[in-house]
Design a protein around this motif. Structure first.
Motif, PDB file in Angstrom:
ATOM      1  N   SER A   1      12.429  48.800  42.851  1.00 20.96           N
ATOM      2  CA  SER A   1      11.041  48.446  43.174  1.00 20.96           C
ATOM      3  C   SER A   1      10.468  47.632  42.023  1.00 20.96           C
ATOM      4  O   SER A   1      10.900  47.774  40.866  1.00 20.96           O
ATOM      5  N   PHE A   2       9.477  46.808  42.334  1.00 19.61           N
ATOM      6  CA  PHE A   2       8.903  45.981  41.272  1.00 19.61           C
ATOM      7  C   PHE A   2       8.134  46.834  40.272  1.00 19.61           C
ATOM      8  O   PHE A   2       8.194  46.598  39.067  1.00 19.61           O
ATOM      9  N   ASP A   3       7.407  47.846  40.741  1.00 19.63           N
ATOM     10  CA  ASP A   3       6.689  48.723  39.820  1.00 19.63           C
ATOM     11  C   ASP A   3       7.649  49.392  38.833  1.00 19.63           C
ATOM     12  O   ASP A   3       7.369  49.483  37.633  1.00 19.63           O
ATOM     13  N   GLY A   4       8.774  49.853  39.353  1.00 19.61           N
ATOM     14  CA  GLY A   4       9.770  50.454  38.482  1.00 19.61           C
ATOM     15  C   GLY A   4      10.357  49.453  37.511  1.00 19.61           C
ATOM     16  O   GLY A   4      10.585  49.774  36.333  1.00 19.61           O
TER      17      GLY A   4
ATOM     18  N   THR B   1      13.660  36.282  35.988  1.00 21.63           N
ATOM     19  CA  THR B   1      13.625  35.514  37.241  1.00 21.63           C
ATOM     20  C   THR B   1      14.285  36.300  38.366  1.00 21.63           C
ATOM     21  O   THR B   1      13.760  36.364  39.491  1.00 21.63           O
ATOM     22  N   ALA B   2      15.432  36.909  38.083  1.00 25.06           N
ATOM     23  CA  ALA B   2      16.128  37.691  39.106  1.00 25.06           C
ATOM     24  C   ALA B   2      15.282  38.878  39.562  1.00 25.06           C
ATOM     25  O   ALA B   2      15.238  39.202  40.756  1.00 25.06           O
ATOM     26  N   ILE B   3      14.602  39.525  38.622  1.00 26.50           N
ATOM     27  CA  ILE B   3      13.721  40.642  38.965  1.00 26.50           C
ATOM     28  C   ILE B   3      12.602  40.181  39.898  1.00 26.50           C
ATOM     29  O   ILE B   3      12.297  40.827  40.914  1.00 26.50           O
ATOM     30  N   LEU B   4      11.992  39.047  39.567  1.00 23.47           N
ATOM     31  CA  LEU B   4      10.878  38.536  40.380  1.00 23.47           C
ATOM     32  C   LEU B   4      11.367  38.064  41.749  1.00 23.47           C
ATOM     33  O   LEU B   4      10.675  38.244  42.761  1.00 23.47           O
ATOM     34  N   GLN B   5      12.539  37.471  41.798  1.00 22.09           N
ATOM     35  CA  GLN B   5      13.069  37.017  43.082  1.00 22.09           C
ATOM     36  C   GLN B   5      13.375  38.196  44.000  1.00 22.09           C
ATOM     37  O   GLN B   5      13.118  38.139  45.212  1.00 22.09           O
ATOM     38  N   ARG B   6      13.905  39.272  43.433  1.00 20.98           N
ATOM     39  CA  ARG B   6      14.154  40.462  44.254  1.00 20.98           C
ATOM     40  C   ARG B   6      12.837  41.034  44.766  1.00 20.98           C
ATOM     41  O   ARG B   6      12.743  41.462  45.933  1.00 20.98           O
ATOM     42  N   ALA B   7      11.820  41.046  43.916  1.00 22.59           N
ATOM     43  CA  ALA B   7      10.515  41.548  44.341  1.00 22.59           C
ATOM     44  C   ALA B   7       9.945  40.695  45.470  1.00 22.59           C
ATOM     45  O   ALA B   7       9.354  41.227  46.428  1.00 22.59           O
TER      46      ALA B   7
ATOM     47  N   GLU C   1       7.093  42.233  47.801  1.00 21.79           N
ATOM     48  CA  GLU C   1       6.167  42.751  46.791  1.00 21.79           C
ATOM     49  C   GLU C   1       5.427  41.621  46.061  1.00 21.79           C
ATOM     50  O   GLU C   1       4.425  41.878  45.393  1.00 21.79           O
ATOM     51  N   LEU C   2       5.905  40.394  46.190  1.00 24.60           N
ATOM     52  CA  LEU C   2       5.250  39.223  45.606  1.00 24.60           C
ATOM     53  C   LEU C   2       5.050  38.173  46.682  1.00 24.60           C
ATOM     54  O   LEU C   2       5.869  38.043  47.604  1.00 24.60           O
ATOM     55  N   GLY C   3       3.983  37.401  46.536  1.00 24.09           N
ATOM     56  CA  GLY C   3       3.713  36.342  47.499  1.00 24.09           C
ATOM     57  C   GLY C   3       4.667  35.175  47.353  1.00 24.09           C
ATOM     58  O   GLY C   3       5.259  34.944  46.290  1.00 24.09           O
TER      59      GLY C   3
ATOM     60  N   VAL D   1      -0.807  36.723  36.766  1.00 24.09           N
ATOM     61  CA  VAL D   1      -0.151  35.459  37.118  1.00 24.09           C
ATOM     62  C   VAL D   1       0.632  35.615  38.420  1.00 24.09           C
ATOM     63  O   VAL D   1       0.722  34.681  39.216  1.00 24.09           O
ATOM     64  N   LEU D   2       1.142  36.803  38.646  1.00 24.80           N
ATOM     65  CA  LEU D   2       1.893  37.074  39.874  1.00 24.80           C
ATOM     66  C   LEU D   2       0.988  37.409  41.054  1.00 24.80           C
ATOM     67  O   LEU D   2       1.472  37.708  42.149  1.00 24.80           O
ATOM     68  N   GLY D   3      -0.330  37.368  40.831  1.00 26.26           N
ATOM     69  CA  GLY D   3      -1.266  37.678  41.897  1.00 26.26           C
ATOM     70  C   GLY D   3      -1.451  39.156  42.141  1.00 26.26           C
ATOM     71  O   GLY D   3      -1.899  39.564  43.215  1.00 26.26           O
ATOM     72  N   LEU D   4      -1.128  39.977  41.142  1.00 18.92           N
ATOM     73  CA  LEU D   4      -1.238  41.430  41.264  1.00 18.92           C
ATOM     74  C   LEU D   4      -2.349  41.951  40.365  1.00 18.92           C
ATOM     75  O   LEU D   4      -2.716  41.302  39.384  1.00 18.92           O
ATOM     76  N   PRO D   5      -2.879  43.128  40.663  1.00 17.58           N
ATOM     77  CA  PRO D   5      -3.942  43.685  39.814  1.00 17.58           C
ATOM     78  C   PRO D   5      -3.422  43.966  38.408  1.00 17.58           C
ATOM     79  O   PRO D   5      -2.266  44.373  38.237  1.00 17.58           O
ATOM     80  N   PRO D   6      -4.259  43.753  37.400  1.00 16.94           N
ATOM     81  CA  PRO D   6      -3.827  44.080  36.030  1.00 16.94           C
ATOM     82  C   PRO D   6      -3.649  45.578  35.852  1.00 16.94           C
ATOM     83  O   PRO D   6      -4.218  46.374  36.590  1.00 16.94           O
ATOM     84  N   ARG D   7      -2.839  45.926  34.874  1.00 13.74           N
ATOM     85  CA  ARG D   7      -2.618  47.329  34.532  1.00 13.74           C
ATOM     86  C   ARG D   7      -3.294  47.632  33.203  1.00 13.74           C
ATOM     87  O   ARG D   7      -3.167  46.859  32.253  1.00 13.74           O
ATOM     88  N   PRO D   8      -3.965  48.767  33.093  1.00 13.10           N
ATOM     89  CA  PRO D   8      -4.510  49.152  31.779  1.00 13.10           C
ATOM     90  C   PRO D   8      -3.379  49.554  30.841  1.00 13.10           C
ATOM     91  O   PRO D   8      -2.341  50.058  31.273  1.00 13.10           O
ATOM     92  N   SER D   9      -3.582  49.326  29.557  1.00 17.79           N
ATOM     93  CA  SER D   9      -2.599  49.711  28.554  1.00 17.79           C
ATOM     94  C   SER D   9      -2.813  51.157  28.135  1.00 17.79           C
ATOM     95  O   SER D   9      -3.925  51.668  28.146  1.00 17.79           O
ATOM     96  N   SER D  10      -1.729  51.795  27.752  1.00 22.21           N
ATOM     97  CA  SER D  10      -1.815  53.145  27.209  1.00 22.21           C
ATOM     98  C   SER D  10      -2.398  53.111  25.818  1.00 22.21           C
ATOM     99  O   SER D  10      -2.226  52.121  25.090  1.00 22.21           O
ATOM    100  N   PRO D  11      -3.106  54.143  25.381  1.00 21.88           N
ATOM    101  CA  PRO D  11      -3.582  54.192  23.988  1.00 21.88           C
ATOM    102  C   PRO D  11      -2.405  54.116  23.022  1.00 21.88           C
ATOM    103  O   PRO D  11      -1.340  54.663  23.275  1.00 21.88           O
ATOM    104  N   THR D  12      -2.597  53.418  21.912  1.00 23.03           N
ATOM    105  CA  THR D  12      -1.544  53.292  20.915  1.00 23.03           C
ATOM    106  C   THR D  12      -1.465  54.562  20.090  1.00 23.03           C
ATOM    107  O   THR D  12      -2.447  54.969  19.459  1.00 23.03           O
TER     108      THR D  12
END
Length: 213
Positions: free
Chosen positions: A86-89, A140-146, A151-153, A196-207
């Motif tokens: 999966s792309f999330d994974g 690139t291979a990861i994005l093409q599979r997605a 999972e990607l437009g 850039v991929l047209g997906l919602p941003p993800r928040p970062s974990s606290p450092t």
């Protein structure tokens, strides 16, 4: 490659070359690249750190560009085996791989060579084929599979997007002299790559305290 005039440390003709010396020389070359950079690297310093004579180094490599190119070939890419289904994974694995110790070492080696690339065409070609292109091809291979999984437009510019993570992670090392930590990798993926991929941003974990951001 050619024989050096001083052969006091050479293996006698007809005796097989000792692979352990090759490994020691390459390990020393990579350590000195990270510590001193390509411009300050010398064959003499490599020989000293590896515990061999200069003739042993010059017998195998006629100059430091040849030595560095062969040393680069021993550094394995980190992202090439990512495929969680999966792309999330895959995104989680990209973040983990991007800030892993092997990748941090790889980025330090890449940064140490950058100053020499404009004047060393063979080094530049090796840099691209060993470091830059495999990393971009893997993403690139990861994005093409997605995209194939829906999972990607279809309008996503995969070629451009695939270069974002490798480029920004390397830039971090060039600008600060230190490899990026997990927090920075999460920001690159969550705040730059995903939008850039047209997906919602993800928040970062606290450092975590004491970790490189």
């Amino acid at each position: 490659m050619h024989d050096a005039t001083n052969t006091s440390d050479e293996t006698p003709k007809g005796r097989p070359r000792d692979p352990s010396r090759d490994e020691a020389i390459i390990d020393a070359a990579l350590d000195l690249l990270v510590r001193d950079g390509y411009d300050r690297l010398s064959m003499e310093a490599v020989a000293a750190l590896a515990g061999v004579g200069k003739a042993t180094v010059y017998r195998r490599w006629s100059n430091k560009a040849e030595l560095v190119i062969d040393s680069m070939a021993t550094v394995k890419p980190v992202i090439d085996s990512i495929d969680s289904g999966s792309f999330d994974g895959d995104v989680d694995l990209i973040v983990a791989a991007s800030c892993s110790p092997p990748n941090q070492r790889l980025l330090q080696i890449m940064a140490s060579i950058c100053s020499a690339l404009p004047r060393e065409p063979e080094l530049l070609a090796a840099f691209r084929s060993r470091f830059t292109e495999p990393r971009i091809e893997a993403i690139t291979a990861i994005l093409q599979r997605a995209r194939r999984r829906g999972e990607l437009g279809q309008d996503v510019d995969i070629d451009m997007a695939a270069s974002i993570v490798p480029s920004l992670m390397l830039q971090r090392v060039l600008m600060t002299g230190q490899p990026a930590g997990r927090a920075y990798a999460e920001k690159v993926v969550g705040s730059v790559l995903l939008p850039v991929l047209g997906l919602p941003p993800r928040p970062s974990s606290p450092t975590p305290h004491g970790e490189t951001p």
